[in-house]
Design a protein around this motif. Structure first.
Motif, PDB file in Angstrom:
ATOM      1  N   VAL B 154       0.874  -1.168   0.000  1.00  0.00           N
ATOM      2  CA  VAL B 154       0.000   0.000   0.000  1.00  0.00           C
ATOM      3  C   VAL B 154       0.913   1.220   0.000  1.00  0.00           C
ATOM      4  O   VAL B 154       1.760   1.369   0.891  1.00  0.00           O
ATOM      5  N   LEU B 155       0.758   2.058  -1.036  1.00  0.00           N
ATOM      6  CA  LEU B 155       1.557   3.274  -1.117  1.00  0.00           C
ATOM      7  C   LEU B 155       0.689   4.469  -0.749  1.00  0.00           C
ATOM      8  O   LEU B 155      -0.474   4.544  -1.140  1.00  0.00           O
ATOM      9  N   ARG B 156       1.283   5.360   0.015  1.00  0.00           N
ATOM     10  CA  ARG B 156       0.593   6.618   0.337  1.00  0.00           C
ATOM     11  C   ARG B 156       1.134   7.694  -0.606  1.00  0.00           C
ATOM     12  O   ARG B 156       2.350   7.822  -0.770  1.00  0.00           O
ATOM     13  N   LYS B 157       0.204   8.427  -1.227  1.00  0.00           N
ATOM     14  CA  LYS B 157       0.639   9.527  -2.091  1.00  0.00           C
ATOM     15  C   LYS B 157       1.109  10.679  -1.213  1.00  0.00           C
ATOM     16  O   LYS B 157       0.389  11.091  -0.289  1.00  0.00           O
ATOM     17  N   VAL B 158       2.292  11.156  -1.484  1.00  0.00           N
ATOM     18  CA  VAL B 158       2.782  12.344  -0.771  1.00  0.00           C
ATOM     19  C   VAL B 158       3.295  13.317  -1.827  1.00  0.00           C
ATOM     20  O   VAL B 158       3.413  12.962  -3.002  1.00  0.00           O
ATOM     21  N   GLU B 159       3.591  14.523  -1.370  1.00  0.00           N
ATOM     22  CA  GLU B 159       4.059  15.512  -2.326  1.00  0.00           C
ATOM     23  C   GLU B 159       5.316  15.001  -3.021  1.00  0.00           C
ATOM     24  O   GLU B 159       6.262  14.577  -2.369  1.00  0.00           O
ATOM     25  N   GLY B 160       5.268  14.962  -4.321  1.00  0.00           N
ATOM     26  CA  GLY B 160       6.453  14.583  -5.091  1.00  0.00           C
ATOM     27  C   GLY B 160       6.659  13.087  -5.200  1.00  0.00           C
ATOM     28  O   GLY B 160       7.693  12.640  -5.694  1.00  0.00           O
ATOM     29  N   GLY B 161       5.703  12.273  -4.718  1.00  0.00           N
ATOM     30  CA  GLY B 161       5.916  10.831  -4.875  1.00  0.00           C
ATOM     31  C   GLY B 161       5.058   9.984  -3.956  1.00  0.00           C
ATOM     32  O   GLY B 161       3.884  10.288  -3.727  1.00  0.00           O
ATOM     33  N   PHE B 162       5.654   8.929  -3.430  1.00  0.00           N
ATOM     34  CA  PHE B 162       4.907   7.964  -2.619  1.00  0.00           C
ATOM     35  C   PHE B 162       5.734   7.537  -1.404  1.00  0.00           C
ATOM     36  O   PHE B 162       6.952   7.701  -1.377  1.00  0.00           O
ATOM     37  N   ARG B 163       5.026   6.975  -0.428  1.00  0.00           N
ATOM     38  CA  ARG B 163       5.695   6.347   0.720  1.00  0.00           C
ATOM     39  C   ARG B 163       5.086   4.977   0.932  1.00  0.00           C
ATOM     40  O   ARG B 163       3.869   4.792   0.786  1.00  0.00           O
ATOM     41  N   LEU B 164       5.936   4.029   1.320  1.00  0.00           N
ATOM     42  CA  LEU B 164       5.462   2.667   1.564  1.00  0.00           C
ATOM     43  C   LEU B 164       4.812   2.602   2.941  1.00  0.00           C
ATOM     44  O   LEU B 164       5.457   2.819   3.963  1.00  0.00           O
ATOM     45  N   LEU B 165       3.520   2.275   2.955  1.00  0.00           N
ATOM     46  CA  LEU B 165       2.754   2.265   4.203  1.00  0.00           C
ATOM     47  C   LEU B 165       2.562   0.838   4.711  1.00  0.00           C
ATOM     48  O   LEU B 165       2.536   0.585   5.911  1.00  0.00           O
ATOM     49  N   ARG B 166       2.395  -0.092   3.785  1.00  0.00           N
ATOM     50  CA  ARG B 166       2.191  -1.482   4.168  1.00  0.00           C
ATOM     51  C   ARG B 166       2.847  -2.361   3.120  1.00  0.00           C
ATOM     52  O   ARG B 166       2.702  -2.096   1.925  1.00  0.00           O
ATOM     53  N   ARG B 167       3.581  -3.357   3.541  1.00  0.00           N
ATOM     54  CA  ARG B 167       4.139  -4.303   2.568  1.00  0.00           C
ATOM     55  C   ARG B 167       3.963  -5.721   3.105  1.00  0.00           C
ATOM     56  O   ARG B 167       4.376  -6.028   4.217  1.00  0.00           O
ATOM     57  N   ARG B 168       3.329  -6.566   2.291  1.00  0.00           N
ATOM     58  CA  ARG B 168       3.264  -8.005   2.579  1.00  0.00           C
ATOM     59  C   ARG B 168       4.177  -8.689   1.588  1.00  0.00           C
ATOM     60  O   ARG B 168       4.058  -8.493   0.384  1.00  0.00           O
ATOM     61  N   VAL B 169       5.112  -9.494   2.106  1.00  0.00           N
ATOM     62  CA  VAL B 169       6.092 -10.169   1.251  1.00  0.00           C
ATOM     63  C   VAL B 169       5.884 -11.668   1.383  1.00  0.00           C
ATOM     64  O   VAL B 169       5.957 -12.213   2.486  1.00  0.00           O
ATOM     65  N   PHE B 170       5.606 -12.298   0.257  1.00  0.00           N
ATOM     66  CA  PHE B 170       5.391 -13.751   0.283  1.00  0.00           C
ATOM     67  C   PHE B 170       6.450 -14.420  -0.562  1.00  0.00           C
ATOM     68  O   PHE B 170       6.458 -14.277  -1.787  1.00  0.00           O
ATOM     69  N   ILE B 171       7.359 -15.133   0.089  1.00  0.00           N
ATOM     70  CA  ILE B 171       8.381 -15.853  -0.671  1.00  0.00           C
ATOM     71  C   ILE B 171       7.861 -17.257  -0.974  1.00  0.00           C
ATOM     72  O   ILE B 171       6.898 -17.719  -0.347  1.00  0.00           O
ATOM     73  N   VAL B 172       8.498 -17.915  -1.927  1.00  0.00           N
ATOM     74  CA  VAL B 172       7.990 -19.236  -2.317  1.00  0.00           C
ATOM     75  C   VAL B 172       8.667 -20.363  -1.533  1.00  0.00           C
ATOM     76  O   VAL B 172       8.296 -21.516  -1.698  1.00  0.00           O
ATOM     77  N   GLN B 173       9.647 -20.052  -0.712  1.00  0.00           N
ATOM     78  CA  GLN B 173      10.365 -21.098   0.008  1.00  0.00           C
ATOM     79  C   GLN B 173       9.697 -21.409   1.349  1.00  0.00           C
ATOM     80  O   GLN B 173       9.221 -20.492   2.021  1.00  0.00           O
ATOM     81  N   ASN B 174       9.705 -22.675   1.712  1.00  0.00           N
ATOM     82  CA  ASN B 174       9.271 -23.092   3.042  1.00  0.00           C
ATOM     83  C   ASN B 174      10.504 -23.114   3.930  1.00  0.00           C
ATOM     84  O   ASN B 174      10.708 -22.219   4.760  1.00  0.00           O
ATOM     85  N   VAL B 175      11.387 -24.118   3.747  1.00  0.00           N
ATOM     86  CA  VAL B 175      12.696 -24.052   4.389  1.00  0.00           C
ATOM     87  C   VAL B 175      13.457 -22.953   3.656  1.00  0.00           C
ATOM     88  O   VAL B 175      13.628 -23.029   2.434  1.00  0.00           O
ATOM     89  N   LEU B 176      13.857 -21.930   4.378  1.00  0.00           N
ATOM     90  CA  LEU B 176      14.624 -20.856   3.753  1.00  0.00           C
ATOM     91  C   LEU B 176      15.962 -21.427   3.305  1.00  0.00           C
ATOM     92  O   LEU B 176      16.721 -21.959   4.115  1.00  0.00           O
ATOM     93  N   LEU B 177      16.241 -21.317   1.988  1.00  0.00           N
ATOM     94  CA  LEU B 177      17.446 -21.957   1.457  1.00  0.00           C
ATOM     95  C   LEU B 177      18.630 -21.003   1.522  1.00  0.00           C
ATOM     96  O   LEU B 177      19.439 -20.920   0.597  1.00  0.00           O
TER      97      LEU B 177
END
Lengths: 468, 185
Positions: B154-177
């Protein structure tokens, strides 16, 4: 194949009784640990032959950590884990007991459980030919009932191979593949006195929160195990950056605790602690947790006595031989599963007191993530050290060079009335020497009488009773 | 709280694409962010890209049966990141220490970003952005770690651009390799 007449099998039917491997004796490998010179031969970290002997002598005999009771509260709840390289399912039974089996169908050997964990399972079905097993491991049936029509087939005789013995200690479930192994209580010996610092500081007991994180590190399993058994020395150097980030200063054991700090070892299990009350907990980065541990320490004096109450959150670490480790105060519990001489699968959990308020449990979960998970600011810098300590030994000449384990040779503490082999100060190789001595005992001895009465056995003294 | 900001919730249908100009601006922002992370400019990343109310989450993946109600991941369970700004700041502080041995010598990073979709939301100041990534790390002579995954930002619009407000990161690994995660996603 048995041609009939086997014990327990009807004539003409194959005997499918569990086969538990026999131990041998490898004095040539035991000799790789040089007690006299406090040196370890690097073959123990790279040799395939030594590794296969470890699977036979250590991982097929020792009591190995499987799960916390809280992970599988209800009948049919299960987790999948490893004992050595053996894939194992751990299942809560209808009578609330726990069973564990090899995760391998007795038909063609395929895994019958493909997932990490689950709840309320009614059984496990092999994807290959549809053989299905109850949560008690017994064969319930086969796809199309083809086998049931065959004279040579006796369902009651076939099942998933159970571990030889399973038992728990204050919430922690262990098992062994050795029917001759002594009880879990005997295997742990008076080391339970130290485990209770974490497992019994509160009347309501403990639980794991937040599931497991698994990662691979290309190192020999003994490097992390010996690190947790008694190498706080590395923290000053390896973890300087993590300590700066969280605490705004380097790792500080607090020199005023030097007199209190000690290492203790029983059957190769070891603890080092600084008895500074909250040094480990402080590194999780949440002041409320420090307050919680101060209160807990005060309350726990009645249960544990003054000394152990000081250890709950102190700078400290433990390994239960061979590959189960934890950090008091930081509450990370972990197993270093061997995956060949040069690889491990690390599984980490977070332990909390059941009675802790929810926000405290949440802070432990996040605090362990921030410090001792793969992205944590402390664990971040461990892996590469262990990987290169392992990998450099591909060099033929390099691996001929002995490793130095001689810190604190004259530090035995003969006065302090504590269980096990006690050494003064926590900056010491004493526990690591005893860890490798235990390793050598497992390599050398093919029987538990010798295994339980060697050099690592707790010295006979009044310590346990006196300390209680 | 808006559903959009509830870290436990996936985006609703991504069926409100923004105009081309906004999409282009978001792409430029994402590529610039990747370039900052490639260069390990973590402090600049915090200051230039991250909203003070950031929630940055990367859950641990488990292998579960399809009919398991818990699913592959679950908020409140084990995670690699579950950070607010002070927690992200602690991680960045470690990188900036000369004794961050796992980063000295330096790791070589490549953050490849693709599959970008930008959608408008009920809140005109917020955008819902999906992307996929390849995160490559290589260090010393031949130590290489490659992690693939998806992000829901989720990006928040701010003057001159954006700020990252929420990030969900889903990797495909179960055991982190990988032995560690000396990177951001």
């Amino acid at each position: 194949m048995c041609e009939g007449g086997c014990k327990g099998a009807a004539k003409g039917r194959p005997d499918m009784k569990p086969v538990y491997p026999r131990a041998a004796s490898y004095p040539q490998y035991a000799g790789l640990v040089d007690r006299k010179n406090a040196q370890v031969d690097r073959q123990v970290f790279v040799s395939d032959a030594v590794y296969q002997a470890e699977l036979q002598q250590i991982f097929a005999r020792a009591w190995l950590f499987l799960a916390h009771e809280s992970q599988i509260p209800n009948p049919g709840d299960f987790i999948r884990t490893s004992m050595g390289e053996d894939d194992v399912i751990v299942v809560r039974q209808r009578d609330k007991s726990v069973k564990a089996f090899l995760n391998s169908c007795p038909h063609r050997g395929n895994r019958v459980c493909m997932v990490d964990a689950g709840t309320k399972a009614r059984g496990f079905i092999c994807n290959y030919h549809g053989w299905s097993f109850g949560i008690d491991g017994a064969l319930r049936g086969t796809d199309g009932k083809v086998y049931e029509k065959d004279q040579s087939f006796e369902k009651a005789q076939i099942g998933l191979t159970p571990v030889a013995q399973i038992d728990s200690y204050k919430g922690l479930i262990f098992a062994t593949f050795d029917p001759d192994a002594p009880s879990l209580a005997e295997y742990l010996g008076p080391f339970t006195w130290y485990m209770d610092i974490m497992l019994d500081n509160d009347p309501e007991g403990t639980e794991f929160v937040g599931g497991a994180i698994k990662s691979e590190i290309d190192c020999n399993w003994k490097f992390p195990a010996e690190n947790f058994v008694g190498d706080i020395l590395h923290a000053f150097w390896t973890h300087q950056s993590g300590a700066q980030a969280i605490l705004g200063g380097g790792v500080d054991l607090g020199s005023r605790y030097d007199e209190l700090a000690f290492q203790a070892s029983v059957y190769g299990h070891g603890i080092e602690t600084n008895l500074d009350k909250v040094g480990n907990t402080r590194t999780l980065g949440y002041p409320e947790l420090v307050d919680y541990v101060f209160d807990l320490s005060e309350k726990a004096k009645d249960r544990l006595g003054e000394l152990r109450a000081r250890a709950i959150g102190a700078v400290s670490s433990c390994t239960v031989f061979p590959n189960f480790s934890f950090l008091p105060g930081q509450n990370t519990f972990r197993v270093w599963h061997p995956r060949g001489p040069g690889k491990i699968e690390l599984v980490v959990w977070t332990l909390v007191n059941k009675s802790a308020p929810e926000h405290i449990k949440e802070q432990y979960r996040k605090g362990v993530m921030m410090t001792f998970s793969p992205g944590g600011v402390f664990e971040m810098d461990d892996g590469e050290n262990w990987e290169y300590s392992t990998r450099v030994n591909q060099g033929f000449v390099t691996r001929q060079q002995p490793l130095h384990y001689a810190l604190g040779l004259e530090s035995a503490d003969l006065e302090r009335d504590l269980p096990g082999h006690v050494h003064k100060g926590s900056l010491n190789d004493a526990n690591q020497r005893l860890f490798y001595t235990r390793w050598a005992e497992f390599m050398e001895y093919d029987n538990w009488t010798d295994l339980q009465s060697g050099e690592t056995a707790p010295p006979q003294k009044k310590a346990v009773e006196a300390a209680e | 709280m808006l559903d959009l900001l509830n870290i436990a919730k996936p985006f609703a249908d991504m069926d409100t694409p923004v105009d081309a100009e906004t999409e282009r601006a978001v792409c430029r922002w994402l590529y610039a962010e990747a370039r900052f992370l490639d260069a390990e400019r973590y402090q600049d990343w915090l200051e230039g890209f991250i909203d003070p109310e950031i929630h940055y989450w990367m859950p641990d993946m488990e292998t579960r049966r399809r009919d398991d109600p818990r699913g592959t991941f679950s908020y409140g369970e084990a995670a690699y990141f579950d950070d607010n700004l002070p927690e992200l700041t602690i991680r960045v502080k470690r990188y900036n220490e000369p004794s961050a041995w796992a980063d000295n010598p330096a790791t070589r990073h490549a953050h490849l970003i693709s599959n970008i979709e930008v959608n408008a939301t009920d809140d005109p100041s917020l955008l819902a952005v999906c992307s996929a990534f390849t995160n490559v790390r290589n260090r010393n002579e031949a130590d290489q770690d490659i992690i693939h995954g998806r992000r829901e930002d989720v990006l928040r619009k701010v003057e001159g651009g954006f700020r990252l407000l929420r990030r969900r990161v889903f990797i495909v690994q179960n055991v982190l390799l990988s032995k560690n995660l000396n990177t951001f996603f």
